[in-house]
Design a protein around this motif. Structure first.
Motif, short mmCIF file in Angstrom:
data_model
loop_
_atom_site.label_atom_id
_atom_site.label_comp_id
_atom_site.label_asym_id
_atom_site.label_seq_id
_atom_site.Cartn_x
_atom_site.Cartn_y
_atom_site.Cartn_z
N LEU A 366 103.64 83.29 5.65
CA LEU A 366 102.67 83.04 4.58
C LEU A 366 101.68 84.20 4.40
N ALA A 367 101.99 85.36 4.98
CA ALA A 367 101.04 86.47 4.95
C ALA A 367 100.76 86.96 3.53
N ARG A 368 101.76 86.85 2.63
CA ARG A 368 101.58 87.35 1.26
C ARG A 368 101.28 86.26 0.25
N VAL A 369 101.22 85.01 0.70
CA VAL A 369 101.03 83.91 -0.26
C VAL A 369 99.64 83.98 -0.88
N GLU A 370 99.60 84.09 -2.20
CA GLU A 370 98.33 84.08 -2.93
C GLU A 370 98.08 82.74 -3.60
N ARG A 371 99.16 82.01 -3.87
CA ARG A 371 99.03 80.73 -4.56
C ARG A 371 99.80 79.65 -3.79
N PRO A 372 99.18 79.10 -2.75
CA PRO A 372 99.79 77.98 -2.02
C PRO A 372 99.33 76.65 -2.62
N TYR A 373 100.26 75.71 -2.77
CA TYR A 373 99.94 74.44 -3.42
C TYR A 373 100.51 73.26 -2.64
N THR A 374 99.94 72.11 -2.92
CA THR A 374 100.48 70.86 -2.40
C THR A 374 100.29 69.78 -3.45
N ALA A 375 101.16 68.78 -3.41
CA ALA A 375 101.07 67.67 -4.37
C ALA A 375 101.97 66.55 -3.88
N GLY A 376 101.96 65.45 -4.59
CA GLY A 376 102.82 64.32 -4.27
C GLY A 376 102.06 63.14 -3.68
N GLU A 377 101.05 63.43 -2.85
CA GLU A 377 100.20 62.40 -2.27
C GLU A 377 98.97 63.09 -1.72
N ALA A 378 98.03 62.28 -1.27
CA ALA A 378 96.80 62.86 -0.73
C ALA A 378 97.08 63.61 0.57
N MET A 379 96.34 64.68 0.78
CA MET A 379 96.48 65.48 2.00
C MET A 379 95.32 65.19 2.93
N GLY A 380 95.62 65.13 4.22
CA GLY A 380 94.59 64.90 5.21
C GLY A 380 93.55 66.00 5.22
#
Length: 659
Positions: A366-380
């Protein structure tokens, strides 16, 4: 589909979307990319450890050749083409080849059982299937032998076990590719003719709802819907040109089609496909994407891997980690609350980046990740804060298949732990009088496949009724509470949404799934499914021996571990909605048993039926139950297995001994 029906659909779509331009479609995007950036790498696949590359020119050539080949099989406008398998270049090429012919790819999850596949095929009159390997070919042959006689063509990618002994109607995609190339050579104007056929108003893919309350509904997404959604997201900075993306999400999920095909064509992504699902995390480090999406559970699993790795590292590394990570997490917590770090704190954060945070991101890929996302349900909260503290600008978004999953996202400079963000440009959002989230935009589908009743219920007066309950905060950010249909009441009249409580239970690393009970009951109770990886590691660290999932789930120490997690969730719930009792189940919820969908959403009616005796034990005061679990063998035969399950109270200091 009959020509007159296709014409009627086209005219209806033009009336609904007067701003769409006929020649603005996905195939046109591919043609433009091949013309203007033909030698740039469009797609890479790791095959036997070696990365195979396809340029935009290669991409277009294969799509056109497969389209020419498919047409010789009689595939044409309106035909549905089943797609089953893991992410493979040939399947993506084949899907776009079908789209070129104005046919409609209809993906299914690769682990879908034959009964569900057959139901989809019967509903959509499938004549042609595009599959990955022999496993899927055998599955379809079984369906055909069971009485589905309309499947004329099975096109397979991996020839192992099939080449030279193809069953009737089966053909290797490489052979179809060669057939199409021969045809293109014989007909010089065919490629240009194929490229001109699609329209922005054609259906580009037929996806499916999760089917939590019944049979899955078909969701047709047109070229215009997909292009509108991608462009809205791009305008908001959600996507950028030239992203490096890893295609590992199921091809039947809307996110894969939008990321790997829609956004990739519009914005010239370099799409990378791991060798196998099992090697995805390893391949991620070599790919080093700039854009990365993971479900909350995937991010939580990644955190567990980090914690396990740190616990097994040297003492010096452990001391560095336990010094810098708590500091960074607290710094991020205060930063999200609006506090500005002091110069000394920023300096220590920079030191931590060199010693801990940077190496961890590099190790994860993930060293180059500029746009990390999550979805689908709530995150802790703990998971969310951890990765943001690591230096990733992790953001949450909200959407449904019906709106191309591109509706609302957190802006990069305004992150909140409990909101989903603001609507994208071009998306209107409001809350109805009864608290339901309504959206309106050009990326919202035009109706379900052959289901006018469901369409009329979902699309009303130009607005899509999402079925989700929520509210808007003063700054315009959306808070999603759960499904409107799942708002239920206890016997005492207390209102609650089970998914809201379940998501908070799943914030724990030790809880993989949970089902909250309490409708028309005196109190809330829970069926808990432990996370075997996290709890297994905890057991090893704490000297708790076990032989299986079922054995570990019933250990008194594990019950005490889960009790503390449930009690923690009770601390944020109203007292009247506290979870009073729970059971650790002996197995995970299984999609093959119908207990969850392929996307891990609970099918509550099935769970209520399967675990009825356990549920009753949660409310009749028993401390344990002998449960006869039904099991299914690979031969198709079934049997029963007796399990002794403990029933635990959340309160009480002597829980471990009682269990």
């Amino acid at each position: 589909m009959l020509p007159e029906k296709i014409h009627q659909n086209l005219e209806s779509s033009r009336a609904m979307h007067p701003g769409w331009q006929d020649q603005d479609h996905l195939i046109r995007q591919l043609v433009n990319n091949a013309r203007d950036h033909g030698d740039q790498v469009a797609l890479r696949e790791r095959d036997r450890g070696i990365w195979q590359e396809y340029t935009w020119q290669d991409y277009l050539e294969r799509v056109m050749a497969l389209a020419a080949g498919l047409e010789t099989l009689g595939i044409g406008p309106g035909d549905r083409v089943l797609v089953v398998g893991d992410n493979r270049p040939a399947l993506y090429f084949g899907m776009l080849a079908a789209v070129t012919l104005r046919a409609v790819p209809s993906p299914a999850y690769p682990d879908t059982n034959p009964q569900e596949i057959q139901s989809q095929m019967e509903t959509e009159s499938i004549r042609c299937a595009l599959v990955e390997d022999q496993e899927q070919v055998d599955k379809l042959l079984g369906i055909r032998a069971a009485g589905y006689g309309h499947l004329d063509h099975i096109l397979f990618d991996d020839p192992r076990g099939l080449k030279g002994k193809e069953p009737p109607g089966a053909l290797a995609l490489e052979d179809l590719l060669a057939r199409g190339r021969d045809r293109l050579e014989r007909e010089p104007n065919l490629a240009q003719d194929l490229q001109s056929r699609p329209s922005v108003h054609d259906t580009a893919v037929l996806l499916h709802s999760s089917g939590t309350t019944g049979a899955p509904k078909g969701i047709p997404l047109k070229h215009g819907h997909i292009l509108s959604g991608v462009r809205n997201a791009s305008q908001a900075g959600y996507f950028r040109e030239g992203e490096v993306h890893m295609a590992y999400l199921p091809m039947a999920w809307v996110g894969d089609f939008i990321f790997t095909i829609g956004a990739a064509l519009v914005l010239r992504f370099c799409v990378n496909i791991p060798e196998r699902q099992e090697t995805a995390l390893h391949d991620l480090r070599e790919i080093a994407p700039t854009l990365y999406f993971g479900s909350p559970r995937a991010w939580s699993n990644m955190l567990t891997r980090i914690q396990v790795g740190i616990s097994e590292s040297t003492g010096f590394k452990r001391r560095l980690y336990h010094h810098f990570m708590p500091f960074a997490v607290e710094l991020e917590r205060r930063r999200l609350a609006g506090q500005i770090p002091t110069p000394v704190e920023r300096a220590w954060r920079a030191v931590g980046e060199i010693l801990i945070f940077g190496p961890l991101k590099d190790q994860l890929g993930l060293a180059r990740v500029e746009r990390p996302y999550t979805a689908g349900e709530a995150m802790g909260e703990d998971v969310f804060l951890f990765f943001r503290a690591l230096g990733l600008n992790l953001r949450q978004f909200y959407g449904q298949t019906e709106n191309c999953a591109l509706c609302v996202a957190q802006p990069p400079d305004s992150i909140s732990l409990h909101t989903a963000g603001r609507p994208f440009p071009g998306v209107e959002l409001k809350i109805s009088d009864d608290g339901e989230i309504l959206v309106r935009s050009d990326n919202i589908f035009d109706g379900y496949f052959n289901n006018p009743e469901a369409t009329a219920e979902t699309l009303q007066d130009g607005w899509m009724h999402t079925g989700d309950a929520g509210y808007l905060e003063e700054d315009g950010q959306l808070v999603v509470l759960g499904r409107v249909s799942e708002v239920v009441y206890t016997r005492g009249g207390e209102r609650f949404i089970p998914t809201y409580v379940e998501n908070r239970l799943k914030f724990s690393h030790y809880i993989k799934d949970a089902c909250i009970l309490g409708k028309d009951r005196d109190y809330l109770a829970a069926l808990i499914v432990i996370d075997i990886d996290a709890v297994g590691h905890w057991a090893e660290e704490n000297g708790v021996a076990y032989t299986s999932f079922a054995d570990l789930s019933q250990k008194p120490q594990v019950y005490e571990l889960v009790r503390k997690e449930v009690a923690h969730v009770n601390g944020v719930l109203p007292e009247a909605l506290a979870i009073q009792r729970f059971v650790n189940l002996h197995k995970e919820f299984d999609p093959d048993d119908g207990e969850v969908t392929r996307t891990r959403k609970l099918r509550r009616k099935v769970i209520d039926a399967h675990y009825a005796p356990i549920i009753e034990s949660l409310y009749d005061g028993r401390g344990s139950i002998e449960f006869e679990a039904k099991i299914s063998y690979e031969t198709g035969e079934s049997g029963t297995l007796k399990r002794h399950l403990a029933v635990a109270d959340v309160t009480g200091a002597q829980l471990a001994e009682e269990v």
